[in-house]
Design a protein around this motif. Structure first.
Motif, PDB file in Angstrom:
ATOM      1  N   GLU A 296       0.819  -1.209   0.000  1.00  0.00           N
ATOM      2  CA  GLU A 296       0.000   0.000   0.000  1.00  0.00           C
ATOM      3  C   GLU A 296       0.854   1.261   0.000  1.00  0.00           C
ATOM      4  OE1 GLU A 296      -2.577  -0.632   3.327  1.00  0.00           O
ATOM      5  OE2 GLU A 296      -4.060  -1.700   2.106  1.00  0.00           O
ATOM      6  N   ALA A 297       1.997   1.216   0.653  1.00  0.00           N
ATOM      7  CA  ALA A 297       2.887   2.370   0.660  1.00  0.00           C
ATOM      8  C   ALA A 297       3.412   2.666  -0.738  1.00  0.00           C
ATOM      9  CB  ALA A 297       4.055   2.128   1.626  1.00  0.00           C
ATOM     10  N   ARG A 298       3.580   1.615  -1.533  1.00  0.00           N
ATOM     11  CA  ARG A 298       4.074   1.779  -2.896  1.00  0.00           C
ATOM     12  C   ARG A 298       2.942   2.061  -3.889  1.00  0.00           C
ATOM     13  NH1 ARG A 298       9.279  -0.847  -3.995  1.00  0.00           N
ATOM     14  NH2 ARG A 298      10.298  -1.289  -2.016  1.00  0.00           N
ATOM     15  N   GLY A 299       1.698   2.008  -3.413  1.00  0.00           N
ATOM     16  CA  GLY A 299       0.572   2.272  -4.296  1.00  0.00           C
ATOM     17  C   GLY A 299       0.251   1.133  -5.232  1.00  0.00           C
ATOM     18  N   TRP A 300       0.656  -0.089  -4.879  1.00  0.00           N
ATOM     19  CA  TRP A 300       0.395  -1.246  -5.728  1.00  0.00           C
ATOM     20  C   TRP A 300      -0.954  -1.861  -5.370  1.00  0.00           C
ATOM     21  CZ3 TRP A 300       5.769  -4.047  -5.037  1.00  0.00           C
ATOM     22  CH2 TRP A 300       6.762  -3.260  -5.648  1.00  0.00           C
ATOM     23  N   GLY A 301      -1.659  -2.298  -6.408  1.00  0.00           N
ATOM     24  CA  GLY A 301      -2.906  -3.010  -6.169  1.00  0.00           C
ATOM     25  C   GLY A 301      -2.645  -4.459  -5.811  1.00  0.00           C
ATOM     26  N   TYR A 302      -3.590  -5.063  -5.103  1.00  0.00           N
ATOM     27  CA  TYR A 302      -3.405  -6.480  -4.752  1.00  0.00           C
ATOM     28  C   TYR A 302      -4.759  -7.160  -4.558  1.00  0.00           C
ATOM     29  CZ  TYR A 302      -4.115  -4.670   0.030  1.00  0.00           C
ATOM     30  OH  TYR A 302      -4.611  -4.043   1.141  1.00  0.00           O
ATOM     31  N   ILE A 303      -4.742  -8.461  -4.834  1.00  0.00           N
ATOM     32  CA  ILE A 303      -5.830  -9.375  -4.462  1.00  0.00           C
ATOM     33  C   ILE A 303      -5.130 -10.541  -3.771  1.00  0.00           C
ATOM     34  CG2 ILE A 303      -7.692 -10.883  -5.248  1.00  0.00           C
ATOM     35  CD1 ILE A 303      -7.959  -9.100  -7.715  1.00  0.00           C
ATOM     36  N   LEU A 304      -5.325 -10.649  -2.474  1.00  0.00           N
ATOM     37  CA  LEU A 304      -4.559 -11.608  -1.674  1.00  0.00           C
ATOM     38  C   LEU A 304      -5.495 -12.566  -0.953  1.00  0.00           C
ATOM     39  CD1 LEU A 304      -2.117  -9.040  -0.029  1.00  0.00           C
ATOM     40  CD2 LEU A 304      -1.744 -10.331  -2.127  1.00  0.00           C
ATOM     41  N   GLY A 305      -5.110 -13.810  -0.925  1.00  0.00           N
ATOM     42  CA  GLY A 305      -5.858 -14.772  -0.131  1.00  0.00           C
ATOM     43  C   GLY A 305      -5.615 -14.512   1.348  1.00  0.00           C
ATOM     44  N   ALA A 306      -6.662 -14.618   2.155  1.00  0.00           N
ATOM     45  CA  ALA A 306      -6.546 -14.393   3.602  1.00  0.00           C
ATOM     46  C   ALA A 306      -6.578 -15.728   4.340  1.00  0.00           C
ATOM     47  CB  ALA A 306      -7.686 -13.500   4.089  1.00  0.00           C
ATOM     48  N   ARG A 307      -5.893 -15.785   5.465  1.00  0.00           N
ATOM     49  CA  ARG A 307      -5.881 -17.002   6.279  1.00  0.00           C
ATOM     50  C   ARG A 307      -7.112 -16.976   7.183  1.00  0.00           C
ATOM     51  NH1 ARG A 307      -0.848 -19.555   6.233  1.00  0.00           N
ATOM     52  NH2 ARG A 307       0.832 -18.339   5.283  1.00  0.00           N
ATOM     53  N   TRP A 421     -13.656 -19.280   0.956  1.00  0.00           N
ATOM     54  CA  TRP A 421     -12.339 -18.684   1.029  1.00  0.00           C
ATOM     55  C   TRP A 421     -12.524 -17.165   1.032  1.00  0.00           C
ATOM     56  CZ3 TRP A 421     -14.274 -20.860  -3.393  1.00  0.00           C
ATOM     57  CH2 TRP A 421     -14.251 -20.114  -4.580  1.00  0.00           C
ATOM     58  N   VAL A 422     -11.550 -16.475   1.643  1.00  0.00           N
ATOM     59  CA  VAL A 422     -11.661 -15.033   1.849  1.00  0.00           C
ATOM     60  C   VAL A 422     -10.501 -14.326   1.164  1.00  0.00           C
ATOM     61  CG1 VAL A 422     -11.749 -13.180   3.557  1.00  0.00           C
ATOM     62  CG2 VAL A 422     -12.833 -15.386   4.053  1.00  0.00           C
ATOM     63  N   LEU A 423     -10.829 -13.237   0.476  1.00  0.00           N
ATOM     64  CA  LEU A 423      -9.839 -12.444  -0.232  1.00  0.00           C
ATOM     65  C   LEU A 423      -9.792 -11.038   0.351  1.00  0.00           C
ATOM     66  CD1 LEU A 423     -10.939 -13.413  -3.853  1.00  0.00           C
ATOM     67  CD2 LEU A 423      -9.278 -14.587  -2.398  1.00  0.00           C
ATOM     68  N   ARG A 424      -8.613 -10.459   0.340  1.00  0.00           N
ATOM     69  CA  ARG A 424      -8.483  -9.058   0.735  1.00  0.00           C
ATOM     70  C   ARG A 424      -7.929  -8.281  -0.452  1.00  0.00           C
ATOM     71  NH1 ARG A 424      -5.150  -6.358   5.838  1.00  0.00           N
ATOM     72  NH2 ARG A 424      -5.304  -4.200   5.078  1.00  0.00           N
ATOM     73  N   THR A 425      -8.517  -7.132  -0.733  1.00  0.00           N
ATOM     74  CA  THR A 425      -8.078  -6.346  -1.873  1.00  0.00           C
ATOM     75  C   THR A 425      -8.196  -4.862  -1.577  1.00  0.00           C
ATOM     76  OG1 THR A 425      -8.410  -5.937  -4.248  1.00  0.00           O
ATOM     77  CG2 THR A 425     -10.382  -6.371  -2.939  1.00  0.00           C
ATOM     78  N   ASN A 426      -7.377  -4.075  -2.266  1.00  0.00           N
ATOM     79  CA  ASN A 426      -7.489  -2.622  -2.191  1.00  0.00           C
ATOM     80  C   ASN A 426      -7.961  -2.045  -3.525  1.00  0.00           C
ATOM     81  OD1 ASN A 426      -5.227  -3.077  -3.726  1.00  0.00           O
ATOM     82  ND2 ASN A 426      -3.908  -1.631  -2.640  1.00  0.00           N
ATOM     83  N   GLN A 427      -8.484  -2.919  -4.400  1.00  0.00           N
ATOM     84  CA  GLN A 427      -8.971  -2.513  -5.714  1.00  0.00           C
ATOM     85  C   GLN A 427     -10.484  -2.291  -5.686  1.00  0.00           C
ATOM     86  OE1 GLN A 427      -6.439  -2.273  -8.616  1.00  0.00           O
ATOM     87  NE2 GLN A 427      -5.733  -1.846  -6.544  1.00  0.00           N
ATOM     88  N   ASP A 428     -10.968  -1.533  -6.669  1.00  0.00           N
ATOM     89  CA  ASP A 428     -12.401  -1.246  -6.713  1.00  0.00           C
ATOM     90  C   ASP A 428     -13.134  -2.130  -7.721  1.00  0.00           C
ATOM     91  OD1 ASP A 428     -11.365  -0.220  -9.013  1.00  0.00           O
ATOM     92  OD2 ASP A 428     -12.093   1.832  -8.725  1.00  0.00           O
ATOM     93  N   PHE A 429     -12.568  -3.289  -8.035  1.00  0.00           N
ATOM     94  CA  PHE A 429     -13.257  -4.246  -8.895  1.00  0.00           C
ATOM     95  C   PHE A 429     -14.571  -4.674  -8.240  1.00  0.00           C
ATOM     96  CE2 PHE A 429      -8.687  -5.621  -9.880  1.00  0.00           C
ATOM     97  CZ  PHE A 429      -8.611  -4.813 -11.008  1.00  0.00           C
ATOM     98  N   GLU A 430     -15.523  -5.080  -9.087  1.00  0.00           N
ATOM     99  CA  GLU A 430     -16.739  -5.696  -8.563  1.00  0.00           C
ATOM    100  C   GLU A 430     -16.360  -6.945  -7.772  1.00  0.00           C
ATOM    101  OE1 GLU A 430     -19.912  -4.789  -8.708  1.00  0.00           O
ATOM    102  OE2 GLU A 430     -19.468  -2.932  -9.796  1.00  0.00           O
ATOM    103  N   THR A 431     -17.184  -7.294  -6.773  1.00  0.00           N
ATOM    104  CA  THR A 431     -16.865  -8.458  -5.932  1.00  0.00           C
ATOM    105  C   THR A 431     -16.697  -9.728  -6.770  1.00  0.00           C
ATOM    106  OG1 THR A 431     -19.242  -8.712  -5.539  1.00  0.00           O
ATOM    107  CG2 THR A 431     -17.963  -7.562  -3.850  1.00  0.00           C
ATOM    108  N   ALA A 432     -17.579  -9.899  -7.772  1.00  0.00           N
ATOM    109  CA  ALA A 432     -17.473 -11.095  -8.616  1.00  0.00           C
ATOM    110  C   ALA A 432     -16.157 -11.100  -9.378  1.00  0.00           C
ATOM    111  CB  ALA A 432     -18.647 -11.145  -9.592  1.00  0.00           C
ATOM    112  N   GLU A 433     -15.715  -9.939  -9.860  1.00  0.00           N
ATOM    113  CA  GLU A 433     -14.473  -9.852 -10.617  1.00  0.00           C
ATOM    114  C   GLU A 433     -13.272 -10.171  -9.735  1.00  0.00           C
ATOM    115  OE1 GLU A 433     -12.275  -6.789 -13.767  1.00  0.00           O
ATOM    116  OE2 GLU A 433     -13.964  -6.104 -12.528  1.00  0.00           O
TER     117      GLU A 433
END
Length: 552
Positions: A296-307, A421-433
């Motif tokens: 987030e400090a670098r301004g990179w987008g991510y979609i990450l699997g959560a534990r 399964w749970v995902l964490r993201t900082n993107q504004d994609f639709e949930t399905a996307e």
């Protein structure tokens, strides 16, 4: 096709007729009328025609002699692998790129051919480079006849050779730039155009252990995904683009953790391929709170699997608030239908989570848990306390007054994870996307399964860093070829299994025989799916029979 007499006006004419299947019935079509039969016979035209055509019938005679054992076999070589993958190798630009990079080096052997041989061997008979040297003797592969084992090793070392300091602008502390980096970048540049995007990249890692010392710095003891903590290993990361095409591979010492490698790898990726905006998709094992802060400090987008089980926020808040499901894919009626998928969004203190649910997987998870509990009850009756070492059992055990007993509360709480399964993201994609993009990561995991099973990167016996890098990179190039062929197969509308494709290609043979003082090459039948693979690759099958030119 056959000759036919055609009576007409008291005379007979000779015709060439073809049988064709039209509209569900056999139809005959006249190809040519050669003339009056009596005049053709008197002039000798028929005999001349048959003599002229006999040279084409020679193929049938050679095949017949071979089947009867009258044509001695001089040699038998397999030709399918090289014919198909040589075409892909050249069309992807691999031959041109490697030859351009090695042009100013004074090698006394063909480096490009040595690399192609090693890559082809990975695809068809995975094993060590030592095995590749012997393997080539049974195949027709242009330009590899004189290659020896030490030359294959030198080719691997060239691939892993560190570049000059002036070319180390995208290096990291654990991964200096090497020759293989130049090849990856050149291949990407060849296919890059105005519409090429690396906004979304998939990243995953695996570990590969060594049979020997494990190089100068690459090999190290670490957490082994192969459960071989007794051996040194190297960590291999692969990056795929949004279409699933292998982009590059990275190697670092076996004691480097996935979490600490993610940011440096992506940073290096952006420099190497001149990427602007990027969204990283990776699995739950790749992240930590520190990693997310850095992204987030670098301004990179991510979609990450959560534990789900280990992260308190996810376990106690996100899953508890998951409701109002949106159906992405309903439960299918056919086996080819997409897996059922529903999604919902939960925001906790500004952190966006997407919870995904698969109805079929939920039923399977519940059934698997019931099977484990049933087996556990039987084991406890036997007083077998060694079962505590079984991870599947241990999850549901607790210590009671008389030893181990089933933890009913734990078993009940596990049901909330079924099919989710749970995902964490900082993107504004639709949930399905978000969910669908993460599911694409599974194709990366499939790549790694192929690296270890189909391509057989192990065993690695090399002792130097550069040859280890070259050895692994050849498996990566094999993946590049594999992806290209499977894409072409899909575009043709064929549904073929990779194992069948490799098996049937490997059966295609070229047999050299001698008969009547001449030598011929006979091609075996293109059995199974072999013909479709040739079609998809855009390669013509060699003729069934071909006469070799006589030696002067």
């Amino acid at each position: 096709m056959f000759f036919r007499e055609k009576p007409s006006g008291g005379r007979k004419y000779l015709q060439i007729v073809e049988n064709r299947w039209e509209g569900g019935a056999s139809r005959q079509r006249v190809i040519a009328t050669l003339g009056r039969l009596d005049q053709l016979s008197e002039s000798g035209a028929i005999d001349s025609l048959l003599r002229s055509g006999s040279r084409f019938a020679q193929a049938l005679m050679v095949i017949s002699d071979h089947k009867k054992g009258k044509a001695p076999v001089i040699s038998t070589l397999r030709i399918g692998p090289a014919l198909v993958f040589e075409r892909l190798w050249q069309q992807l630009g691999l031959k041109e790129v490697i030859e351009s990079l090695v042009r100013d080096r004074k090698f006394e052997f063909n480096v490009e051919r040595a690399i192609f041989l090693t890559v082809l061997h990975r695809l068809f008979d995975p094993g060590s480079d030592r095995q590749a040297e012997r393997w080539k003797d049974d195949y027709r592969i242009e330009g590899v006849e004189g290659l020896r084992l030490h030359q294959l090793y030198r080719a691997m070392a060239w691939l892993g050779e560190e570049l000059a300091m002036a070319e180390q602008c995208a290096m990291t502390r654990f991964a200096p730039r090497t020759t293989k980096d130049l090849i990856e970048e050149a291949l990407f540049a060849r296919r890059r155009n105005l519409f090429t995007s690396l906004d979304l990249v998939f990243f995953d890692t695996t570990s590969i252990y060594f049979e020997g010392e494990g190089g100068d710095t690459v090999g190290a003891y670490g957490k082994s995904k192969d459960h071989r903590g007794d051996l040194k290993q190297v960590v291999v990361g692969a990056v795929l683009d949004h279409e699933g095409r292998p982009l590059c591979c990275e190697l670092w010492p076996g004691n480097a953790s996935d979490v600490k490698s993610l940011v440096p790898v992506v940073d290096r990726l952006r420099k190497r391929f001149r990427i602007g905006r990027v969204c990283i998709v990776c699995d739950r094992g790749m992240i930590s709170a520190e990693t997310i802060r850095e992204l987030e400090a670098r301004g990179w987008g991510y979609i990450l699997g959560a534990r789900m089980r280990r992260q308190k926020e996810v376990r106690d808040e996100v899953l508890a608030r998951a409701d109002r499901w949106k159906v992405v894919h309903p439960k299918g009626l056919r086996s080819k239908d997409p897996s059922p998928l529903s999604v919902t969004e939960v925001v906790v203190k500004g952190r966006r989570y997407v919870v995904c649910f698969n109805e079929d997987q939920a039923k399977k998870d519940a059934a698997d848990r019931e099977a484990i509990l049933s087996a556990l009850i039987d084991k406890l009756k036997q007083g077998d306390k060694s079962l505590v070492s079984n991870k599947g059992f241990r999850r549901y055990l607790k210590t009671g007054s008389d030893g181990f007993e089933i933890d009913a509360a734990k078993a009940e709480s596990e049901s909330c994870f079924d099919g989710k399964w749970v995902l964490r993201t900082n993107q504004d994609f639709e949930t399905a996307e978000v969910a669908l993009k993460y599911k694409e990561l599974w194709m990366v995991e499939s790549v790694f399964r192929k690296v270890k099973s189909v391509l057989g990167t192990r065993p690695i016996f090399h002792k130097c860093d550069e040859t280890i890098i070259g050895h692994v990179f050849c498996s990566f190039l094999a993946l590049v070829l594999m992806k290209e062929l499977t894409d072409r197969i899909e575009r043709r509308g064929f549904r073929l299994e990779w194992a069948d494709m490799i098996h049937d290609l490997d059966r295609l043979e070229e047999i050299e025989v001698a008969t009547e003082g001449k030598r011929f090459l006979l091609r075996s039948e293109a059995a199974g799916v072999c013909g479709k693979v040739f079609q998809a690759a855009g390669v013509a099958l060699p003729p069934t029979v071909r006469q070799l030119e006589s030696e002067a």
